[in-house]
Design an enzyme around this catalytic site. Sequence first.
Site, short mmCIF file in Angstrom:
data_model
loop_
_atom_site.label_atom_id
_atom_site.label_comp_id
_atom_site.label_asym_id
_atom_site.label_seq_id
_atom_site.Cartn_x
_atom_site.Cartn_y
_atom_site.Cartn_z
N SER A 118 0.84 -1.20 0.00
CA SER A 118 0.00 0.00 0.00
C SER A 118 0.87 1.25 0.00
O SER A 118 1.91 1.29 0.66
CB SER A 118 -0.89 0.00 1.25
N TYR A 162 -2.88 5.54 -5.03
CA TYR A 162 -4.02 6.41 -5.33
C TYR A 162 -3.39 7.65 -5.96
O TYR A 162 -2.40 8.16 -5.43
CB TYR A 162 -4.72 6.85 -4.04
N THR A 211 -5.35 2.10 -7.84
CA THR A 211 -6.67 1.86 -7.24
C THR A 211 -7.62 2.93 -7.77
O THR A 211 -7.39 4.13 -7.60
CB THR A 211 -6.59 1.91 -5.71
N LYS A 243 -6.99 -1.58 -10.32
CA LYS A 243 -7.69 -2.26 -9.22
C LYS A 243 -8.98 -1.54 -8.85
O LYS A 243 -8.95 -0.33 -8.57
CB LYS A 243 -6.76 -2.31 -7.99
N HIS A 292 -13.05 -3.30 -3.17
CA HIS A 292 -12.25 -2.78 -2.06
C HIS A 292 -12.64 -3.48 -0.74
O HIS A 292 -12.64 -2.87 0.32
CB HIS A 292 -12.44 -1.27 -1.95
C1 LIG Z 1 -7.45 -2.67 6.64
C2 LIG Z 1 -7.51 -2.58 5.15
C3 LIG Z 1 -6.75 -1.61 4.50
C4 LIG Z 1 -6.80 -1.51 3.10
N1 LIG Z 1 -5.98 -0.59 2.50
C5 LIG Z 1 -5.97 -0.52 1.14
C6 LIG Z 1 -5.08 0.36 0.47
O1 LIG Z 1 -4.28 1.07 1.09
N2 LIG Z 1 -5.14 0.40 -0.89
C7 LIG Z 1 -6.00 -0.38 -1.61
O2 LIG Z 1 -6.02 -0.31 -2.84
N3 LIG Z 1 -6.84 -1.25 -1.00
C8 LIG Z 1 -6.82 -1.35 0.35
N4 LIG Z 1 -7.65 -2.25 0.96
C9 LIG Z 1 -8.50 -3.16 0.15
C10 LIG Z 1 -7.74 -4.46 -0.15
O3 LIG Z 1 -6.65 -4.23 -1.00
C11 LIG Z 1 -8.64 -5.50 -0.82
O4 LIG Z 1 -9.24 -4.94 -1.96
C12 LIG Z 1 -9.73 -6.07 0.09
O5 LIG Z 1 -9.30 -6.11 1.44
C13 LIG Z 1 -10.08 -7.49 -0.39
O6 LIG Z 1 -11.09 -8.06 0.38
P1 LIG Z 1 -10.80 -9.10 1.59
O7 LIG Z 1 -10.26 -8.29 2.72
O8 LIG Z 1 -12.15 -9.65 1.86
O9 LIG Z 1 -9.80 -10.14 1.12
C14 LIG Z 1 -7.64 -2.37 2.36
C15 LIG Z 1 -8.39 -3.34 3.02
C16 LIG Z 1 -8.33 -3.46 4.39
C17 LIG Z 1 -9.14 -4.54 5.06
#
Ligand SMILES: Cc1cc2nc3c(=O)[nH]c(=O)nc-3n(C[C@H](O)[C@H](O)[C@H](O)COP(=O)(O)O)c2cc1C
Length: 353
Positions: free
Chosen positions: A109, A131, A157, A223, A247
């Site tokens: 990230s 982002y 993203t 994404k 997401h």
């Molecule tokens: C705590 C947390 C932080 C996240 N931070 C980002 C991020 O910084 N950038 C991003 O593109 N997606 C972020 N996501 C989304 C994840 O990349 C991903 O799309 C999502 O968690 C997938 O679903 P799952 O948790 O059910 O496996 C985040 C998700 C969580 C749970």
Amino acid sequence: MSGADARWLDSLEERARGVLPAPVLEYLVQGARDSVSTGEATAAWRSVRFRPRVLHDVTHVDLSLDLLGRTVEVPWGIAPTTLQRAVHPDGEVAMARAVADAGTVMVVSSNAGTPFSEIAETGAHWWLQVYLPADRTLAEPLLERAVAAGAGAVVLTVDTPVVGTKYATPGTDVVWDTVDPALLRVNFDPGYDAQPGAEKALDLGPHDIGWLADRTGLPVVVKGVLRSEDALRAVQAGAAAVWVSNHGGRQLDRAASTASCLPSVAAAVGDRAQVYVDGGVRSGLDVLAALALGADAVFFGRSPLLALVDGAPGVTRWHGALLAQTVEALRLAGCRTAADTRGLTAVSQANRL
Ligand SMILES: Cc1cc2nc3c(=O)[nH]c(=O)nc-3n(C[C@H](O)[C@H](O)[C@H](O)COP(=O)(O)O)c2cc1C
């Protein structure tokens, strides 16, 4: 099989509950608004039905694949997530060590709490997630740092023009008031967020894909796509891969499940680019469903993040349990490779999704 792997995978949230401060755990598991999409995600994978193949030799199951020019051992990787250093002091470095051992890929990230160079030192294969800000030029130092540290791709993203609202449980602290800011966004220049134009871009377009490719010289992964026509626009603009994601339900609540959107995106993209998916994938059977519905690779957000409470060994154990389940699922389905899984879903199911 005793089912111990399944019990352990299912217990990740419960185990983390005993270790993490309540606001951190809540932030990890919650979705946007009423968490409708988050709540539906896993059920959507579980609703997929298979027609297994028989009379096929399944002695050797080979899960390896070429992911943007690099061979990985398994068709899954780590999705980008913030707060890894709030989950374990070694944060991204622990995650990266486990990823290096597993021979797969980690998406870091842009909000990460560990310098890119330290993540790279583990030897893990890693991609940068970004982002883009309103003033694109402000992203350049971050991109340059990632390229210099050896990022293999850049993941843009596209589902976050604004950050979806999440509700904190009344009476508990808001996570951002409890986490040390030094554990976040360490790869940005000091004072970055105060600059005019540093807010998230509201005008992202296909041209940003070419801009990122030019600036970094890296393959660009898009994404946060749920619609086939958006996937095509991304591919036509030069995306090397399209990542079907809502997401984890943390942006637009009530967004459709990724299991339901994947087949049409995969059909539209065809062989022109790779297709990845995430959201609610929790087990080897879910991985099988994703591959059967057309994903080249699956990404995991919350599961490895929750496993990270036990540091790198926790993530390694998560990977091992998932691998055992996935190999069993492919064998029972009569498949040796991801390619064998295509068309494995029951016809009525594929139509309904
Ligand atoms: C705590 C947390 C932080 C996240 N931070 C980002 C991020 O910084 N950038 C991003 O593109 N997606 C972020 N996501 C989304 C994840 O990349 C991903 O799309 C999502 O968690 C997938 O679903 P799952 O948790 O059910 O496996 C985040 C998700 C969580 C749970």
